[in-house]
Design an enzyme around this catalytic site. Structure first.
Site, short mmCIF file in Angstrom:
data_model
loop_
_atom_site.label_atom_id
_atom_site.label_comp_id
_atom_site.label_asym_id
_atom_site.label_seq_id
_atom_site.Cartn_x
_atom_site.Cartn_y
_atom_site.Cartn_z
N LYS A 38 46.25 81.83 30.88
CA LYS A 38 46.24 80.58 30.39
C LYS A 38 47.76 80.45 29.81
CE LYS A 38 45.02 78.02 25.96
NZ LYS A 38 44.54 76.97 26.66
N HIS A 71 42.44 84.12 24.76
CA HIS A 71 42.21 83.64 25.88
C HIS A 71 42.36 84.43 27.06
CE1 HIS A 71 41.97 79.79 23.60
NE2 HIS A 71 41.13 79.39 24.39
#
Length: 273
Positions: free
Chosen positions: A164, A160
């Protein structure tokens, strides 16, 4: 009951996901953009949420509390933080609203608190609203049953963007849970989330996790089943947050017609049973 085209409000409407959700609602002819919420005291309170999303004026302004728009919406979509989502769940329960929660990173205590509302409010809670991811979960269930007890090592790899905050991702954990449950295992007992130093060879039953955080990666997940001579990989890659936003709007339309209960995207897509 809410109307066929539910009035949808969005929490965190000024954020990356919030702006994408605004666009997704606007693209859906069976949903109505009814409101948006920013943080209390935000300078963006009063701004047109269409303009915040880069869509031009829509005549709907951002509020700094749910109380300010309580009469304006039927379903709330929340992709925020565990603490905020639980507070908004309590609000929806108290005011007869429905809610779609895509927040990840809830701990066991918070999950138990969320589950306590299953008999009080219609909610869809899922770590990933993507239709593709939820179809992938069904594929993983089948693959695990066919391969997992036949000498195949199982690893979950996810990547990600650098912003995040939780790790592994909620989607990676859900994938691991589906695999584990299909094999009669639990992640608490068989999940391996760190490997460092002289950790020794892997066990036959462990389910390993590896995490990447870099750049602007929207979301990539691979579950690997590897044995001597072959490797099977089931992968989902998201290139835009819109895939999650469209799934959330689909969930909002669906939950608008449901009785109280805790549902997930498998329910929304009719993939259970």
């Amino acid at each position: 009951m809410p109307p066929i085209a539910p009035r949808i409000a969005i929490v965190g409407v000024a954020g990356r996901m919030g702006r994408t959700l605004v666009a997704a609602v606007e693209q859906d002819s069976n949903a109505t953009l009814a409101g948006g919420v920013v943080e209390p005291g935000s300078s963006l309170a009063g701004a047109d949420i269409g303009e915040l999303a880069g869509l031009g004026r829509r005549g709907v302004v951002a509020a700094d509390s749910l109380e300010a728009i309580v009469d304006d919406f039927d379903v709330l979509i929340d992709f925020t933080t565990p603490r905020v989502s639980l507070a908004n769940l309590a609000f929806c329960s108290a005011h007869g609203k429905r809610i779609v929660i895509g927040t990840t990173g809830l701990n066991d205590e918070q999950l138990a608190e969320l589950d306590g509302y299953r008999d009080r409010v219609p909610m869809v809670f899922a770590p990933n609203m993507s239709v593709g991811v939820n179809l992938t979960l069904k594929l993983l269930e089948t693959a695990a049953r066919a391969l997992g007890d036949e000498g195949y090592d199982i690893e979950v790899i996810e990547a990600h963007h650098r912003h995040k905050v939780d790790s592994p991702s909620g989607t990676a954990l859900k994938m691991g849970e589906v695999v584990a449950e299909s094999l009669g295992r639990t992640l608490k007992e068989h999940g391996v989330f760190t490997r460092e130093g002289q950790c020794g060879p892997r066990s036959d039953t462990e389910i390993g996790f590896a995490t990447v955080r870099a750049g602007d990666i929207v979301g990539e997940h691979t579950v690997m089943f590897a044995t001597e001579g072959e490797r099977i990989e089931i992968t989902h890659k998201a290139s835009s947050r819109m895939t999650f936003a469209k799934g959330a709007v689909r969930a909002a339309r669906w939950v608008a017609g449901q009785q109280v209960g805790r549902y997930d995207m498998q329910d929304v897509l009719g993939l259970k049973g």
